[in-house]
Each structure stands twice: as C-alpha cells, then as structure tokens.
Scaffold this motif. Structure first.
Motif, PDB file in Angstrom:
ATOM      1  N   ALA A 451       0.837  -1.207   0.000  1.00  0.00           N
ATOM      2  CA  ALA A 451       0.000   0.000   0.000  1.00  0.00           C
ATOM      3  C   ALA A 451       0.866   1.250   0.000  1.00  0.00           C
ATOM      4  CB  ALA A 451      -0.919  -0.003   1.215  1.00  0.00           C
ATOM      5  N   ALA A 452       1.956   1.223   0.796  1.00  0.00           N
ATOM      6  CA  ALA A 452       2.858   2.387   0.829  1.00  0.00           C
ATOM      7  C   ALA A 452       3.495   2.608  -0.533  1.00  0.00           C
ATOM      8  CB  ALA A 452       3.929   2.191   1.898  1.00  0.00           C
ATOM      9  N   LEU A 453       3.882   1.500  -1.194  1.00  0.00           N
ATOM     10  CA  LEU A 453       4.509   1.619  -2.521  1.00  0.00           C
ATOM     11  C   LEU A 453       3.527   2.203  -3.534  1.00  0.00           C
ATOM     12  CD1 LEU A 453       6.467  -1.750  -2.786  1.00  0.00           C
ATOM     13  CD2 LEU A 453       7.456   0.538  -2.895  1.00  0.00           C
ATOM     14  N   VAL A 534       9.294  15.001   5.881  1.00  0.00           N
ATOM     15  CA  VAL A 534       9.181  13.893   4.927  1.00  0.00           C
ATOM     16  C   VAL A 534      10.152  12.813   5.366  1.00  0.00           C
ATOM     17  CG1 VAL A 534       9.385  13.194   2.515  1.00  0.00           C
ATOM     18  CG2 VAL A 534       8.616  15.500   3.073  1.00  0.00           C
ATOM     19  N   ARG A 535       9.620  11.578   5.528  1.00  0.00           N
ATOM     20  CA  ARG A 535      10.514  10.455   5.857  1.00  0.00           C
ATOM     21  C   ARG A 535      10.579   9.530   4.654  1.00  0.00           C
ATOM     22  NH1 ARG A 535       7.579   9.308  10.859  1.00  0.00           N
ATOM     23  NH2 ARG A 535       7.100   7.311   9.863  1.00  0.00           N
ATOM     24  N   GLU A 536      11.507   8.619   4.708  1.00  0.00           N
ATOM     25  CA  GLU A 536      11.657   7.709   3.583  1.00  0.00           C
ATOM     26  C   GLU A 536      10.392   6.873   3.395  1.00  0.00           C
ATOM     27  OE1 GLU A 536      14.971   5.125   3.931  1.00  0.00           O
ATOM     28  OE2 GLU A 536      14.770   4.362   1.886  1.00  0.00           O
ATOM     29  N   ASP A 537       9.710   6.602   4.525  1.00  0.00           N
ATOM     30  CA  ASP A 537       8.554   5.712   4.439  1.00  0.00           C
ATOM     31  C   ASP A 537       7.229   6.444   4.638  1.00  0.00           C
ATOM     32  OD1 ASP A 537       8.967   6.384   7.026  1.00  0.00           O
ATOM     33  OD2 ASP A 537       8.598   4.384   7.847  1.00  0.00           O
ATOM     34  N   ALA A 548       1.579   6.764   4.948  1.00  0.00           N
ATOM     35  CA  ALA A 548       2.656   5.834   4.570  1.00  0.00           C
ATOM     36  C   ALA A 548       2.824   5.866   3.061  1.00  0.00           C
ATOM     37  CB  ALA A 548       2.299   4.422   5.037  1.00  0.00           C
ATOM     38  N   THR A 549       3.967   6.301   2.598  1.00  0.00           N
ATOM     39  CA  THR A 549       4.198   6.382   1.146  1.00  0.00           C
ATOM     40  C   THR A 549       5.683   6.289   0.842  1.00  0.00           C
ATOM     41  OG1 THR A 549       3.962   7.767  -0.809  1.00  0.00           O
ATOM     42  CG2 THR A 549       4.200   8.926   1.254  1.00  0.00           C
TER      43      THR A 549
END
Lengths: 728, 481
Positions: A451-453, A534-537, A548-549
């Motif tokens: 879902a994050a992807l 902004v985080r990596e995940d 979550a992205t």
C-alpha cells in the motif's frame, strides 16, 4: 456653450451640418421610386458593416500593428498610420463608388447620373496605388530622417544613397551615349530624347542599388534591368501617364521596340561602366565591418523564458545593423517549456520535445553553457564556470534573468526523500520513480508495504502540483495492464496543500471545479494542511497524521536563484532583485533584471507574478528598453496585464480563465493544448509534441525505465554533496 | 585569378570556334557576309569572312578575359556565352555594323526582325565559344560526368524527347519541329535526339548543387539552346530544307519553341529525380545534407511562399484587370465572372508562390538573385501555365504558335510582375534567417561569402539567357510589318 453642449461650437456646427445633409438625403430618397429598396440596402449595409466588415478591419488593423510594431519601436515613427490613412481613403472611395467599381446597376447609374460607369475599377485601383505610394514615400522620408532605414550589405544608411546616386550617374552617362544613337530614330528627335536620357538614371540607380558585381555579372545585370525597365516604363508607366489604355499587345511592342534595343544596350553599357565605378565606392565586406565595429557588450544570465526573450528580442531589433554583442549564459543548453513538464512526468510527452536548444532559438547570440559564479559590478565582469573552464565575461549591460529554484530546505527530509518537479531530469525521474514503485509493488507480498509503494503524495496545490498529480494518476492507470497483480483500487493519490483552495490564481469557481474533478477521479485532496517532515517511508503532516508512502513529489514553494543573493542590490522579502518599472536596477547603471528572480512593480502598486507569461513580457520590454538606452532614448515602463491562466487536469479535462472568462472541462483542456502548442518555442518542437499527443491516443504509454540508478538514491547523494559544499 | 595571356589564348580559340559556326551559318544563309565586307567598302564574301573571323577572335579574347577565374562550370560558360553573344548582337549587329557601313542605325521592330538570323547567329556563336572555353579547361568548377550520370541524362532526355514529340503530335504541330516524317522515324529521332540532349546536359552539369528551382531555370535555358540546335538547325538541315533562320521560316517553327523550353525543364526535373532516387538508397551522407531538416525547410518555404505569392498575385491582378483577363481564368472553375476569376487567380498565385518558396529556398536572399530567379520563374509559368495548361484546362487549342505567343504577351508582363513581387517578398522574409552580418565566426562569414560569390559567378548568366529568350520571343511573336 461648452458647459451647455459639452464641446466646442465648431463641433456643434459640424454635427448640425452633418445632420442636415443626412436629413436632405433621407427626404430626397423617400421620394424616390424604390425607397423601400434604398432602406433595405441601408439596413443591409449596416448589418454587413458592423457584423462582418468591422471585425475584419479590426483583425487586419491588429495584424498590421503587430507587423509594424518593431519598426515603430526602432524608429519612433507611427508606421501604422501610413497604412491606415491610405487604406481608409481607399475604402471610402470604394464605398462611394461601389456600384460603378463593381459594374453593378449600370443602367440606373447611366439613367440617373448620365455617366457611363466605365473604367471605375481601374481608376479606383490606380487611386489606391497612388495613395499607398505617396504614403510609402512619406514614410521612407520620415524613416530616413529617423535613421531607421535598413542599409545594404556593408553600408550604413547614407551609403545606400551614395550607391544609388553613383548608379544613377552611371545610368545617365550610359544613357547619354545610347541616347545620341537613339535620337535620330525617333520622330521628335532631341525633344523626346532628353527626358529619355534623364530617365536612364532610374535603371542606373537600380543597377547601383544591387551592389558591386564582377564584369560578366554586371553585364548580365544590365541586360536584365534593361528588359525590366522597358516593360515597366515604355510599356506601362509612359502610356499610363499619357492617359492611353494599357494593352501590352504587339502594337505597343512595335511602337516601343526601338526603346527595347536602347534599354538593353543602355543596361549593358551601364553595367560595363558600373564595373569601373563600384570598386571606387566606400564599402567593405560585411564580415570585416562587423568585426571592426566596437559593439556594446550585453551579457544575459539565465536561459529561461525571460533570458531567451531578451536575447531573441535583441536579435530582432538588430536585424538590419549589428548593434550589440550579446552573450547568453545558461546552465542548461536549452529553454525548457515548463508548462508541459507534468506531461513529461506523466509519460505523454518525450522529454526532449519540450525543450528548445538555445543555439537554435537564438542563432545570432553567443550561447555559453555554464554557471555564473560571481558578479563584479565595479569591474563590470561576470565569472562563469563552463565545465572545467573558468571564464571572465566583460559587460556594458548585464541582465539578470536567473529565474527561481525549488525551495526544498524549509521542511526537514524534503531534500533527502522528495522529488522536485522543476526540470526535465526531475520530470523524467518522477515518471521512472512511479513506474519503479509499481514494479516493486507487483512483487511485494506484505500488504502494508504494498500500500505504501502504491501511495503517491504530491505536495503543493499550485499549477505544478495539481497538473502533476493528475498526470501521474493518468500514467499509473494507463499502465496498470502491465502489472497483473495490481488492481486499479490499489492505487492511492494524495494532494497536500496548505492553502484553503487549490489553484489560487484561478478564482474560487474554477478551484471548486478542480477540487471536485480531482476527488471525482479518486485523488485525496487535503486542504489547509501543512507538512511537518518527509521520511523515507511516510509523509508526516502538521496535524500529526502520517501517510505511509514511498513517493513524495514536492512542488510547494520556489525562491529566486541563489546567485542574486551575492549581488549588492536591494532585494524583496522573497529575495528577488528589486527593479523599477523599466526593469532597471535602481542606482546601478547597466544592470537589469527580469523574470522570477526580479521583483517588478506593476501600475497597480503590486508586483508582476512570477509566471512564464510575465517573464516573456518582461524580457521583451527589457530588451526594448536596453535598446532605447543604448540609442540615447528614455526607457518605457512595462504595462502588462495577465492575459489568462490555464491548467490541465489530466485526461481531457482542464480549467482556464482568459480575460476574466472562465472555461472548464474538455473545452478548457483543448484550449490548453492549442494555446501551449502555439507558445512552444520552435516549429519543429511543435510538430514533435503534436505527434506525441497523436501517438498517445493510439498507443499505450511506455514503461521503459532508461535511468540506471535509483532516482531517490541519486537525489539523496546530490543533496548530501550540496550540503557538504555549503558547509565547506 | 588575374586574367593573363593563357586566358586570352583560350578565349581566342573559343572565339574562332564560335566564329566558324556563325560563319558557316552565314554562308548557308548568304547575303550577310558581303554586308560585313561593306565595312571596308567591299562586297566580297571572302573579305567578309576574314573580317568576321578577326572580330570573332577578338571578342572571344575579351570573353576569355571576362570569365577568367570565375567559379563557373562548363555548363555555365555556355550560358554566359549566349548572353555575351546577344550583347554583341545589340552592340555590333544592330549598332556598330550599320554605323561602320555608313548607314543609319535602325532599332525599329522591322529592322530587328530583319536581323533575326543575326541574333540566332550571335547566340550560336556565344554558346559554341562558351563550350569550347569549358573544354579547353577554363571551367574552374570542373566536375566530370560519371558513367551513371550520362546514363541518367540519356534516360531523362529520352523521356523528355518522347513527351516533347507527343505534345507536338497532340497539337498537330509536328511540322514546326521538322518531325513530320513517318511515325517510326519520328519516334526513333525523338528517342535518339532526346537521349543525346540528356547526355549533353549531364556532361555540362554532372553534379548539380542547390535546390531544384535554379535547376529548372537552367533547364529552360538549355531548352532554348535545344530549340536553336534541333528544330531550327539540325533537323531541317538533315531533311535538306536549308537553314530556316530567316524570320518568316523561324516563325513557322516557333511552335516548337515552347515545347523545347518545357522539354528542357522536364529533362532537368527528371534528371534530378532520377539522381535523387538513385542516391536515396546508397549515398545519403549527412555531411552533405542541409542544416535544417526537410520538415522545417518545407514548412517555412510554404509559409513564406504563400505571403510572396499573394503579393505577386495582386501585382498580376492589375494587368489582368487592364486586359480583361479575369473572365477567362474563371473558366477554369467553370464560371465567367471576374470575381470568380480573381479568386481562382489568387489561389493559383498562392500555390505557385508556395512552390517557389520550396524550389528556391535560400537561393534568392539578395535582391539581385531574387529578381533573377523570380523573373525566370515568371517566364517558366508563362510558358507552362498561360500557353499550355490554361488552354488545356479550358479545352482550347494550345497557343504555341507565333500568333499564340503574341496573344499571350500581356500575360507575360503579368507573370514577370508576379515573379518579381513574389521573389522580392520572399527574399525580405528569408533575410530574417540570415541577415548579412549574422555570421558569428569568421569561418562562417567566409563560407557565406564563398556561397554568395559562387551564385554571383554562375547565376546571372542564366538570368541573362532568360532575358535573351524574351527578346527572341518578341521578335518571333510580332507579325512582320
């Protein structure tokens, strides 16, 4: 009287006289046999004139204005009036004599007026030609006085006259020799020959105006000009002036044949003499002259819309004389057409097709690909790094058109984890990133990670953000068929915007339409929402919510190019160089700025917005003003109102506001495509983009990933390197 | 290159060769050589021949010196020679000769028509002198015809020859070309002479440069030479009819002039097309291609040609209005009103303007070149449009005879105005691309100057031949008084 009537007594009298004349005409016509027909004709004429002809004049006048604008600017002469006045009189004549000119209703005309309407068309054409001819002559005189006449190769304006005069003198000498042989052959002898000899100055002047020539070429030129002169003078103008009908038949040829031989011989002889005269006239080869001239040096920093507009305008203004030496310094060697960037990200357009090479766009400008690293206003030099070379450019005038860059530093994590959308590389990277994420999701077993992807967040609700999210969504849905394990419902698109409505430039109605449209297509739009980090995940919002992205596209916020910070001039709160209404930087002679790096005041007390439309106008106005200053004239303030704004909302939908009129849906989308296609620089690129659009209808979008490295990793490495440089 | 003794010697030889051809023609015609002898108050043919040889050699020397070191190929020298010969006809035949003989100088149409054989003789003299000068190595741009270009020329020439003969047969004008023998002989002659003409062309212009437009004008000039050489000289002499250079006989053969000229144009078009087809597969070297792609070239050429065509068309309209020609043009669209005629005329003007924009792109950048190519293009369309296509479209007989040429003369004036207007507008528009000072580097400036010089050394000869052609048409067309 003025207080009572509102204008001078003369005005009132003229009005009364006109009304009296009209009344007389009405009374007179009312008694006529076919008064009804007259009335019908009159109403018909009004309808025809107001609904068909008036718009036509307006369009023609507009076209003529566009065509003459540059000459007017360069010379200060109102060129357009030299077209309007003869055209107006000619049209008036046509109107008055319309039935006779068209040869209609001849019976009535002959019956009522007693005049046979013969030859009116010819006379009207002749009168119009004369009017335009006299007007042209006056215009030439005025232009010559203003020093704005284009010169022949290698010569300035007075030299053209010198060459013409020398040619005319040569023509006279040759005319004398040939005239002596011609005289005994014509009936009136010497009386008729003297004017003939004098007129030989005309073909002579033509031979002279065409410039120097080798001996055989001059002889050939003489023959050609001789024939042309015979056809023009003997067969056409002479009978016209004598009031004889023009027939150009064999009788006319027979009557004027001796003059054909005389004109041919005269041309040959004048050509032969010209070979001796021309080398003694002051003229040099074009290359030599251009090199010898010490031209003012203009350096333009920045190859965006403003910088290229400056360079192109300067090229146009110097079409007839080399007036300046222009160098354009740009980090890229192309002009990027930013409005189409989202379509590149969406894979609808090939990246290179929306970029025009600077060397092609400005063929007569020195183009230097490099980065300006320092400006010394005292020494009047710019330090430029071009690859491994360091160059120092001297300037008399410097134009700052460095544009803006995305401001990524304000929110933590943006530099490392978000994708900007400001350059060709950014757009390509965004496309590859999305396709890469879908490819990864296709293999991913963990539902949360999957879902994050498949969650794609775009930050910023301006043009770039809205168009970007719409295009990325289109791309993802159009390539779904290649990823068998994905469902359309798995894709999630989020648009985060800090303001109360998207597309704030377009007004509430269109913003509402856009919002509904995006939501209707499944895009989550979060308004009034700021991003915390902004985080990596994940994307962390100021409300504490986390999305979550693995994909964050950052379009929020731009700032003027950092190089302008080093220039010791006044800057706006946003950091842009403050200029006056003429685009000059106050207090620094020879320094100019335009585009997104400049804060340009408008006549409403505000500043021009940092858009491509304004950058173009600012660039052109700047070049005009620079030319004016170099010519010793006063620069003019920029007056420009936004023409309109357009945004594409993905597949066949858009919003537009043109001169206050709003459009939405498919019509606005078609307008977007048509207008931007026309605005795209270069014919070739227009054709390529049009073909891309055509092919996009016929075939699925491409999923080729051409970049080897992971775009996010690459971006992170670049950011780290940049940071390290700044620390050092 | 400075003119020196070697150039003078070549010129003398070339002049003598031209003099032999001209002299032979005068011997065949009779009467002209005693007239020349009149300069020294004699009437002996031998004296005339001697004076003729001396004068021919002397002006040949001048021709050699004038063309010394110019960037011309053998073909251009032939055309320069034709123009040079005509200038000597004006100066020598029409002016100096009567003056030296103590007679009054007469430039009237009757006198000039009486001197028509002398015009043809001077043109033949110039063409021969030019060819010999080229053969003696005076051509600076020396390019040898390869085997394949000769084959290509023969093929193009044979096809053009067949088209020429078919057109004449269709118009019932075979007699004018001297081809009214049995059909087998006629078609064999058409094939053979066409192929020979094509080979001659390919020998003169083995490797054409630039766009097709100047090539077509070259074809027009070559067609003029063919008319002089074949229907007016070789065919009647072979048939034992003598040399029909006297005006009355030449007027009978005038019907072969237009098809000869158009045949020359067709020959060049075919030659270039065959070359392009042959070259398409094998020798497409990007280094030899133009700067811009064909798309940019075509779109720009079409756009500018439209503007130029409209301006030229409006100039032409004045002539048409004066001679009431619009009604006839309306006939193309099946009507007869002047308004319809004007619409059709302007449409044609725009379409032809577009073709000019494509065919002469960047050839007519300077005013002189624009005038030269524009007037030549006007003459070409007078022949093809007014004298050929218009009658065909209206279902009328072709107007190739001398009387037809006379009737079409007002249209020629219109076509000349059209060509000049069109080409000058196009030159002004093209200057936007290449202002004269635009070269940023000295190398580019040198290249541009070289290209300009090459045009200046080769093209004016062609334009002058088109001028000669118009004068020749006038002499033929005007009914003798």
């Amino acid at each position: 009287m003025r207080a009572l009537y509102g204008a001078t007594p003369v005005h009132a009298l003229a009005h009364l006289a006109a009304l009296a004349l009209a009344g007389f005409a009405v009374l007179h016509l009312a008694q006529a046999r076919d008064a009804a027909n007259v009335l019908l004709w009159f109403v018909g004429a009004i309808v025809l004139h107001d609904f068909l002809l008036l718009p036509l004049y307006t369009v023609l006048d507009r076209v003529a204005q566009l065509g003459t604008r540059n000459l007017e600017r360069a010379s200060g002469v109102r060129v357009i009036n030299h077209l309007r006045v003869p055209a107006g009189i000619s049209l008036l004549l046509l109107l008055v004599f319309f039935p006779s000119v068209c040869g209609r209703n001849t019976r009535n005309l002959a019956g009522v007026g007693g005049v046979e309407p013969e030859g009116y068309l010819e006379r009207w054409l002749l009168a119009s030609a004369l009017l335009f001819g006299v007007s042209l002559l006056l215009l030439l005189v005025r232009l010559a006085r203003a020093g704005a006449l284009p010169s022949r190769p290698g010569a300035h304006a007075p030299r053209v006259l010198l060459w013409l005069a020398a040619g005319a003198a040569t023509g006279l000498v040759a005319g004398l020799a040939v005239g002596l042989v011609r005289a005994p052959q014509v009936a009136e002898g010497a009386t008729a020959t003297l004017p003939w000899i004098l007129l030989c100055a005309v073909p002579g002047a033509v031979i002279g105006a065409l410039g120097a020539a080798s001996a055989p070429a001059a002889l050939a030129r003489g023959l050609l000009v001789g024939l042309l002169w015979w056809a023009t003078w003997t067969l056409t103008l002479a009978p016209l002036l004598d009031g004889e009908p023009l027939t150009w038949d064999m009788d006319a040829v027979r009557a004027g044949f001796a003059d054909l031989v005389a004109s041919g011989l005269h041309g040959g002889l004048a050509g032969a003499l010209w070979v001796l005269v021309a080398p003694r006239l002051p003229a040099r080869s074009p290359a030599e002259r251009a090199a010898a001239a010490d031209l003012p040096r203009v350096v333009v920093l920045g190859g965006g819309f403003a910088g290229v507009a400056v360079a192109q305008r300067l090229e146009r203004l110097a079409r007839h004389h080399p007036r300046w030496d222009v160098t354009l310094v740009s980090e890229g060697n192309f002009l990027l057409f930013t409005p189409m960037l989202p379509e590149v990200a969406g894979g609808a357009l090939e990246a290179r097709h929306i970029a025009a090479p600077l060397r092609a766009a400005c063929p007569r400008t020195r183009v230097l690909q490099g980065r300006a690293e320092g400006i010394d206003l005292e020494a009047r030099t710019v330090a430029v790094r071009s690859g491994e070379r360091e160059l120092e450019l001297r300037f008399d005038h410097l134009v700052l058109a460095l544009g803006a860059e995305p401001s990524l530093q304000r929110v933590p994590g943006v530099v490392e984890h978000a994708l900007p959308l400001a350059s060709l590389a950014d757009a390509e990277a965004a496309r590859e990133h999305l396709l890469g994420r879908m490819q990864a999701a296709d293999l991913e077993a963990d539902p949360a990670e999957r879902a994050a992807l498949l969650t794609f967040a775009v930050v910023g609700g301006g043009f770039a953000g809205v168009e970007g999210v719409a295009e990325l969504r289109d791309l993802a849905h159009r390539v779904m068929r290649y990823f068998p394990s994905l469902e359309p419902g798995d894709l999630r698109f989020v648009l985060v915007h800090s303001g109360a409505r998207v597309l704030p430039e377009l007004g509430p109605e269109l913003a509402d339409f856009t919002l509904e449209h995006l939501r209707g297509r499944g895009v989550e739009v979060l308004l009034g929402t700021r991003v915390e980090r902004v985080r990596e995940d994940a994307l962390v919002l100021a409300t504490g919510r986390e999305i979550a992205t693995r994909t964050v596209v950052w379009t929020a916020g731009n700032r003027p190019n950092r190089l302008v910070e080093d220039v010791a001039v006044e800057r706006s709160r946003a950091g842009a160089v403050v200029v006056d209404e003429t685009l000059r930087v106050p207090g620094v002679p020879g320094l100019w700025a335009a585009g997104d790096c400049a804060s340009v005041p408008d006549h409403h007390g505000s500043t021009h917005p940092p858009t491509a439309q304004h950058a173009l106008r600012e660039g052109r106005a700047l070049a005009d003003n620079l030319a004016a200053v170099l010519a010793g004239a006063e620069p003019e303030p920029l007056r420009f109102e936004t023409l309109g704004s357009l945004a594409a909302l993905g597949h066949r939908s858009g919003v537009a506001e043109i001169r206050g009129v709003r459009f939405s849906g498919a019509l606005a989308w078609a307008m977007w495509r048509a207008i931007y296609l026309m605005k795209l620089p270069g014919l070739e690129k227009r054709v390529r983009v049009a073909l891309d659009w055509l092919l996009d209808i016929a075939f699925p979008r491409d999923i080729v990933l051409a970049r080897r490295a992971d775009p996010v990793a690459e971006r992170r490495r670049e950011a780290l390197l940049a940071e390290r440089r700044e620390t050092v | 290159v400075r003119p020196d003794a070697a150039w003078a010697r070549r010129g003398a030889a070339a002049g003598l060769a031209g003099g032999v051809v001209f002299g032979a023609a005068m011997l065949a015609l009779g009467g002209a050589l005693p007239a020349i002898a009149g300069i020294v108050r004699s009437d002996a043919t031998v004296v005339g021949l001697l004076i003729h040889a001396v004068v021919a050699t002397a002006i040949g020397v001048l021709f050699g010196l004038l063309t010394a070191g110019r960037r011309t190929g053998p073909g251009e020298l032939v055309f320069w020679g034709m123009a040079y010969g005509t200038l000597w006809w004006l100066l020598g035949g029409l002016t100096l000769l009567p003056w030296l003989r103590g007679e009054p100088v007469d430039w009237s149409l009757d006198a000039v028509q009486a001197a028509f054989p002398s015009l043809l003789g001077h043109v033949a003299y110039g063409a021969t002198a030019g060819a010999v000068l080229g053969a003696l190595g005076a051509a600076v741009v020396a390019a040898r015809a390869g085997r394949w270009s000769l084959v290509r020329g023969a093929l193009a020439g044979a096809l053009a020859g067949l088209a020429f003969t078919w057109a004449l047969a269709d118009g019932g004008l075979l007699g004018a070309a001297g081809l009214d023998g049995p059909p087998v002989v006629r078609w064999a002659l058409a094939l053979l002479l066409g192929a020979l003409a094509g080979m001659a062309y390919s020998a003169l212009y083995p490797r054409p440069r630039g766009t097709l437009g100047p090539g077509l004008v070259r074809g027009l000039s070559f067609g003029f030479l063919l008319w002089l050489a074949l229907p007016l000289t070789l065919l009647p002499v072979l048939a034992g009819d003598g040399l029909p250079w006297e005006l009355a006989e030449a007027r009978e053969r005038a019907a072969a002039l237009t098809p000869s000229l158009l045949g020359g144009v067709l020959l060049v078009a075919l030659y270039r097309t065959l070359g392009a087809l042959a070259g398409a597969g094998v020798q497409d070297d990007p280094a030899e291609l133009a700067d811009e792609g064909v798309g940019t070239r075509a779109l720009q050429g079409l756009g500018r040609g439209t503007v130029g065509g409209l301006v030229g068309g409006l100039l032409f309209t004045y002539v048409l209005v004066e001679v009431d020609g619009l009604d006839r043009i309306a006939g193309i669209a099946g009507g007869s009103s002047p308004t319809l005629g004007l619409a059709v005329h302007l449409l044609i003007a725009v379409v032809l303007g577009m073709t000019y924009g494509l065919l002469f792109r960047h050839e007519g950048g300077e005013a002189e070149a624009a005038l030269g190519w524009g007037l030549s293009y006007g003459v070409l369309w007078w022949l093809l449009g007014n004298l050929t296509l218009l009658p065909l479209l209206l279902g009328e007989p072709l107007e190739w005879t001398a009387d037809g040429l006379a009737g079409g003369f007002p249209s020629l004036i219109g076509h000349l105005a059209y060509g000049a207007g069109l080409a000058l507008v196009l030159a002004a528009l093209e200057r936007r691309d290449n202002p004269w000072w635009s070269a940023l580097t000295p190398a580019r400036a040198r290249r541009a100057e070289l290209r300009r010089m090459r045009t200046a050394d080769a093209a004016p000869g062609l334009w002058a031949v088109v001028t000669v052609l118009v004068v020749c048409v006038l002499c033929l067309a005007a009914p003798p008084g």
